[in-house]
Design an enzyme around this catalytic site. Sequence first.
Site, short mmCIF file in Angstrom:
data_model
loop_
_atom_site.label_atom_id
_atom_site.label_comp_id
_atom_site.label_asym_id
_atom_site.label_seq_id
_atom_site.Cartn_x
_atom_site.Cartn_y
_atom_site.Cartn_z
N GLY A 231 -73.83 -36.98 76.17
CA GLY A 231 -73.92 -35.85 75.25
C GLY A 231 -72.58 -35.41 74.70
O GLY A 231 -71.52 -35.92 75.07
N GLY A 233 -69.72 -33.57 74.84
CA GLY A 233 -69.00 -32.82 75.86
C GLY A 233 -67.88 -31.97 75.32
O GLY A 233 -67.52 -30.95 75.92
N ARG A 234 -67.29 -32.39 74.21
CA ARG A 234 -66.25 -31.55 73.59
C ARG A 234 -66.42 -31.53 72.06
O ARG A 234 -65.47 -31.30 71.33
CB ARG A 234 -64.85 -32.00 73.97
CG ARG A 234 -64.48 -33.42 73.57
CD ARG A 234 -62.99 -33.65 73.81
NE ARG A 234 -62.61 -35.03 73.55
CZ ARG A 234 -61.35 -35.46 73.52
NH1 ARG A 234 -60.37 -34.61 73.70
NH2 ARG A 234 -61.09 -36.73 73.30
N ARG A 324 -64.97 -32.77 61.96
CA ARG A 324 -65.43 -34.07 61.49
C ARG A 324 -66.65 -33.89 60.59
O ARG A 324 -67.39 -32.91 60.72
CB ARG A 324 -65.78 -34.97 62.67
CG ARG A 324 -64.69 -35.05 63.72
CD ARG A 324 -64.93 -36.14 64.73
NE ARG A 324 -66.07 -35.93 65.61
CZ ARG A 324 -66.30 -36.65 66.71
NH1 ARG A 324 -65.46 -37.62 67.04
NH2 ARG A 324 -67.35 -36.41 67.47
N ASP A 403 -72.72 -45.01 73.14
CA ASP A 403 -72.72 -43.62 72.69
C ASP A 403 -71.67 -43.39 71.60
O ASP A 403 -71.60 -42.30 71.03
CB ASP A 403 -72.47 -42.67 73.87
CG ASP A 403 -71.18 -42.98 74.61
OD1 ASP A 403 -71.07 -44.07 75.17
OD2 ASP A 403 -70.28 -42.11 74.63
N ASP A 413 -65.89 -41.62 66.46
CA ASP A 413 -65.18 -41.34 67.72
C ASP A 413 -63.87 -42.11 67.81
O ASP A 413 -63.77 -43.16 68.46
CB ASP A 413 -66.07 -41.65 68.93
CG ASP A 413 -67.18 -40.62 69.09
OD1 ASP A 413 -67.01 -39.49 68.59
OD2 ASP A 413 -68.21 -40.93 69.70
#
Length: 658
Positions: A231, A233-234, A324, A403, A413
């Site tokens: 998930g 997380g930040r 983003r 992920d 990411d």
Amino acid sequence: MIASRVRLVLALCCSVCTASLAPAFAPSPALAVSRCGPAAGTSSPLLDDNKGGLSACATSGTRPSPVGTILSGRRGITTKSFLGRTAPTLARGGSIRKSLRGGGQHLTGLRATASAASSAMQATLATLKFDNSFIRDLPGDPLSAEDKVKNNRPRQVEGAAYSLVLPTAVADPKLLAYSKEAAALIDLPEEECKKQQFADILAGNELFPGSEPMAMCYGGHQFGNWAGQLGDGRAMSLGEVVNAAGDRWELQLKGAGPTPYSRTADGRAVLRSSVREFLCSEAMFHLGVPTTRALSLVLTGDEVVRDMFYDGNPAPEPGAVVCRMAPSFIRFGCFELPASRGDEKLLTKYLDYTLQRDFPQIAAKFEGKEAYVEMLKEMCRTTATMVAHWMRVGYVHGVMNTDNMSVLGLTIDYGPYGWVDNYDPEWTPNTTDGMRGRYKFGNQPGVAFWNLVRFANALFPVVKDVEPLQNALPEFERAMKEEMADMNRQKLGLAKWNEEGDEELWAGLCAAMERQETDMTILFRLLGGLPVKSGGKDEGEMLEMLRDAFYKPLSEANDAEWRSWLTKYAKRVKEEAPSDEERKAAMNKVNPKYVLRNFISQTAIDAAADGDFSLVEEVLEVMRTPYDEQPEFEDKYFVKRPEWARKKAGCSALSCSS
């Protein structure tokens, strides 16, 4: 040795013989506890009984997944097809991408033309139009709906696609940089970006009217192991903005505080990782690589403690938040998690929603199982396009976990990434991956396919038939070969690709570059300027024109190898009609002069840490036109990696906390 390796079977994971036999969901109790606690409700037709936390390359004794079982007998993707292959087409995503094929224009991107046109209908910070379909159409976490603050604690979240959250306020937001091009995608003029409120909102201290912050719930395979629930997380989404042209852009803050998926972390981000993400997102767009975007980079005024080298020496660093943007942040892992839990209801809802919002061209023609399979085929094509572009510009993602894979084929990411300086298919920038080399430069096409197999396994509970999934997956290999061949053709400046002879020419160049320790970016740029048809230069004189790309003096053997290759290249170029000037112009549209080399990012980070933000702005400006000559920046940015950067942290290798 090097040349022969170009024809070896490319590892789909750590070795091609085991990748397709890997279990779809093999929960490792130790990993699950350390990351997010023990998984609940893990019954699934795809779930293995592997209790030992084995990697995807050590699955002896486990029951293979349905799709993996069938695929184990098919021919693997070969390094001959993919290693070091490069040649651009931003292709086949319908309204999502515009093709480079035939046009040769490097500056493309996600709906850029329509969105730029919509900037005539300018918005303000108060009038952005939010339409938060993800929250409206998918089930959420009931505990977070009950109390976003009280229940914002690490836990397993079942039966939900997201949790409602709130950003955590910071001490002193200060805008470090913003992208005017990204702002234009949501009709936001520059004067709005320069307001203090812009920094306040994008640091998390205020909210846009209409914003509904949430964190996505998903799982994933990390370094070949099923990691269970992960998930955001930040990261947290602020919502979906619809611009005047009707394009949808989700805004997401990275580093704005903890969520139920933060596990033991604080949900914050440091300046160095934030500068890297901001610059790289925009640099990749201007290079013509499918990517998420970055709207802003904001300093928080707070310090964040990080152990940069994982050596037991944590230290405070400046905190920052990046905003983003993407049409969608949905990942492979969004479907893997409900499939692993046997939650077919959520899996079906997620698939139907994704089809309607992100694959409308498929949803209009297909429904149910057929639509899911067509979605897989399209993901195979767009993922291949994305990875082919990575190979073209020498980009190494560094952490291609499922992920971190976008269903739209966008680079997502930006963590321990890096750019190849000296051409080396074995190089990885990620220190966590240093021993195994799973995500090294030359492995990226194979790992992408491995990840697509994992996604196909996630579809199995609702498709309930292996055969259509098996038949869909070869679309990746077909698309990858086509993309790579065309990219290689364009990188070499050829009008036509003759498969047998030109593949040998390409393999010879890759071998020579690797053996000689050759700067990939500089070499291809200089190659375009060789006077092959005019000027009367022989192979020795042409070789002299390439010397600036070499990191070490030519040995006698390497000198002979390069002369031989240049003779073959000149002969091949002379078979075609374009003049030297036409060939150079074409090559300069696909071979960038400027890329975001690791040492360039680190130099900007070091300056920003000392309070000098001018280099961040300068680097952003240079990367806006990476194919242009920009002679005023040549001495600073069109250079080989300096010797001081060979071993320097942030320049040679990075950790996942970087």
